[in-house]
Design an enzyme around this catalytic site. Structure first.
Site, PDB file in Angstrom:
ATOM      1  N   ASN A   1       0.803  -1.228   0.000  1.00 14.06           N
ATOM      2  CA  ASN A   1       0.000   0.000   0.000  1.00 14.06           C
ATOM      3  C   ASN A   1       0.837   1.280   0.000  1.00 14.06           C
ATOM      4  O   ASN A   1       0.386   2.318  -0.481  1.00 14.06           O
ATOM      5  CB  ASN A   1      -1.000   0.000   1.162  1.00 14.06           C
ATOM      6  CG  ASN A   1      -0.356  -0.183   2.516  1.00 14.06           C
ATOM      7  OD1 ASN A   1       0.758  -0.690   2.640  1.00 14.06           O
ATOM      8  ND2 ASN A   1      -1.056   0.225   3.560  1.00 14.06           N
TER       9      ASN A   1
ATOM     10  N   GLU B   1       5.019  -3.758  12.364  1.00 13.44           N
ATOM     11  CA  GLU B   1       3.933  -2.786  12.241  1.00 13.44           C
ATOM     12  C   GLU B   1       2.775  -3.516  11.582  1.00 13.44           C
ATOM     13  O   GLU B   1       2.799  -3.812  10.388  1.00 13.44           O
ATOM     14  CB  GLU B   1       4.370  -1.579  11.409  1.00 13.44           C
ATOM     15  CG  GLU B   1       3.375  -0.438  11.478  1.00 13.44           C
ATOM     16  CD  GLU B   1       3.010   0.109  10.123  1.00 13.44           C
ATOM     17  OE1 GLU B   1       1.784   0.223   9.863  1.00 13.44           O
ATOM     18  OE2 GLU B   1       3.914   0.393   9.326  1.00 13.44           O
TER      19      GLU B   1
ATOM     20  N   CYS C   1      -2.910   1.444   7.096  1.00 13.51           N
ATOM     21  CA  CYS C   1      -3.024   0.807   8.406  1.00 13.51           C
ATOM     22  C   CYS C   1      -3.421   1.796   9.485  1.00 13.51           C
ATOM     23  O   CYS C   1      -3.900   1.395  10.552  1.00 13.51           O
ATOM     24  CB  CYS C   1      -1.709   0.126   8.776  1.00 13.51           C
ATOM     25  SG  CYS C   1      -0.291   1.234   8.754  1.00 13.51           S
TER      26      CYS C   1
ATOM     27  N   GLU D   1       9.416   2.586  14.091  1.00 18.59           N
ATOM     28  CA  GLU D   1      10.136   3.032  12.900  1.00 18.59           C
ATOM     29  C   GLU D   1      10.073   4.554  12.855  1.00 18.59           C
ATOM     30  O   GLU D   1       9.073   5.158  13.237  1.00 18.59           O
ATOM     31  CB  GLU D   1       9.515   2.439  11.638  1.00 18.59           C
ATOM     32  CG  GLU D   1       9.659   0.933  11.568  1.00 18.59           C
ATOM     33  CD  GLU D   1       9.075   0.353  10.292  1.00 18.59           C
ATOM     34  OE1 GLU D   1       9.604  -0.678   9.833  1.00 18.59           O
ATOM     35  OE2 GLU D   1       8.093   0.910   9.771  1.00 18.59           O
TER      36      GLU D   1
END
Length: 487
Positions: A159, A257, A291, A465
């Site tokens: 994505n 993640e 997300c 991150e």
């Protein structure tokens, strides 16, 4: 594909192993399609265990020399790579839109964000100092230093392929790690184009390796190989848990993640125009395939109807179409399965009492398009309350008290992102303490940045991150105790 690019060399249909472009050993390939109409864009190597092992061994062989470079030397290459991305923005944007579907404007934004990680981590590594610990016993002195963990692997999602690879690779390379990247099979060309630019600016052979192919073969090769000391993965919770379990025997460091179920909480004291605008951007960016996009809109009852009507007008105004058309606001979903998933959630919500104010079905354009959809009457009994939508469906639910809003927001296994619209500062601090999420945006939704830590709690993963935390994920702390210093 190549005809649409000014620099045809950015379109790569081979993998990068030890500085060489190559196909799969057995010649197998993957079909890569355009999500607008499922037409063929090209192919990519379908690599397996043997190619994965060679890429890891190449990264291991390159590690000592890359680690030995000064932070400034590594930083110079990272800055050059980031600038090369900026210099090729239009070609990269067209490539990204073709394979992922998002509008060109969104593609450009993603690429710029991805490029920003390189100069930031190039500078941050110069500040990753150790410490001289205060003396805790006479005659001794304790020191620490930070060193790269070794070979790192990154598995990136479809994505946001142009920002996820830099977010993982930039801190890894800055820290002194070498990297093996496995991009999503739906969007391999973004990763391969970025790798091509990395080669052009002079990354040494083996420092960056990119493998396309089946997730099971490549992922299994990565998790089982003891030479890989770190794995960073972005994707579904189910796959993340499986990868984490596979990494257990070799005790790799992990950044995960994973899935999200973000609440978007609107209080009556909020600036409603701003709240609607933020909600639209948060929900319908990339056709809802993010997300951290808003999954559940929780709106305080006194402004619930007003918010719903204002959002309805903007949902109806969204222009759906091919991302290459500058007039397009929202492109297609990634594949037919994504369309079916979104539609199943809408059907379930309708069956359980939700009202469809707009959309609610596959788009008349066909292909993988789905209508921008607005539902009211959301309840916890509906699948859409608990499952990640990953599609252009906004579901609204009223609440009466702050305590109720917090309870509804936290009623999920996920804990990635949350959003709040309010102008009451004491409430902001209470919600920051009480919302069980790794990230919270208050009157703003742009959470991802090179400077800030990105990640979640609960089943949304572990590790961070971005920011200083994102760099330290790729470094070990070494401790030295010097004795015999009494004299």
């Amino acid at each position: 594909m190549q005809k649409l690019l000014r620099d045809a060399g950015l379109f790569r249909e081979q993998c990068l192993i030890n500085g060489q472009w190559c196909g799969a050993d057995d010649g197998k390939v993957l079909r890569v399609t355009n999500p607008v109409d499922n037409s063929l864009l090209g192919q990519a190597p379908d690599c397996g265990a043997a190619e994965t092992r060679r890429a890891i061994e190449a990264a291991q062989a390159a590690f000592p020399a890359w680690k030995a470079k000064t932070p400034q030397e590594r930083g110079d290459l990272l800055r050059a790579w980031g600038q090369a991305i900026e210099d090729n923005l239009e070609d990269l944007a067209h490539l990204l839109t073709l394979e992922e579907g998002k509008p060109l404007a969104e593609a450009r934004g993603e690429i710029r964000q991805g490029a920003s990680y390189f100069p930031w981590f190039a500078e941050e590594i110069r500040r990753a100092a150790g410490e001289v610990t205060p003396v805790f016993r006479q005659g001794v002195q304790a020191l620490t230093r930070r060193e790269p963990v070794g070979v790192a692997a990154a598995i990136t999602p479809w994505n946001f392929p142009m920002s996820m690879l830099p977010r993982k690779v930039a801190p890894a390379l800055a820290a002194g790690c070498t990297v093996v990247v496995k991009p999503a099979s739906a969007t391999p060309y973004s990763a391969l184009a970025l790798a091509e630019l990395g080669q052009r600016v002079g990354l040494p052979a083996g420092v960056l390796n990119v493998l396309t192919g089946g997730a099971a073969a490549i992922g299994g090769g990565i998790t089982a190989n003891p030479l890989v000391r770190k794995l960073s993965f972005t994707g579904s919770t189910a796959v993340g848990k499986a990868l984490a379990a596979q990494c257990g025997p070799t005790l790799k460091r992990l950044s995960m993640e994973l899935g999200g179920n973000a609440p978007f909480i609107v209080f009556a004291d909020a600036d409603l125009d701003r709240a609607v605008s933020l909600g639209m951007a948060c929900k319908f960016r990339n056709a809802g395939q993010t997300c951290i996009c808003a999954n559940r809109f929780l709106v305080e009852r006194p402004v619930y109807d007003q918010f719903a009507q204002a959002m309805l007008a903007q949902v109806r105004a969204l222009r759906v179409g091919n991302g290459l058309d500058p007039a397009t606001d929202m492109g297609p979903l990634i594949n037919p399965a994504a369309v079916a998933h979104a539609d199943a959630l809408v059907r379930d919500a309708q069956d359980k009492g939700a009202q469809v104010l707009a959309g609610g079905r596959p788009h008349s354009l066909g292909g993988n398009f789905y209508e921008p959809t607005l539902l009211t009457g959301l309840t916890p009994q509906m699948r859409i309350f608990h499952e990640e939508i990953f599609g252009p469906v906004a579901a609204l639910m009223p609440f009466d008290t702050e305590e109720e809003a917090v309870a509804l927001a936290n009623d999920t296994e996920y804990g990635l992102a949350s959003y709040v619209c309010t102008n009451h500062m004491p409430r902001v601090w209470r919600l920051f303490r009480n919302l069980q999420y790794g990230m919270a945006g208050v009157n703003d939704i742009t959470l991802a940045a090179a400077e800030t830590p990105f990640g979640g709690t609960k089943n949304s993963g572990l590790g961070r991150e971005g920011g200083r935390e994102g760099l330290l994920e790729y470094m070990e702390t070494r401790y030295l105790l010097l004795g015999g210093l009494e004299g």
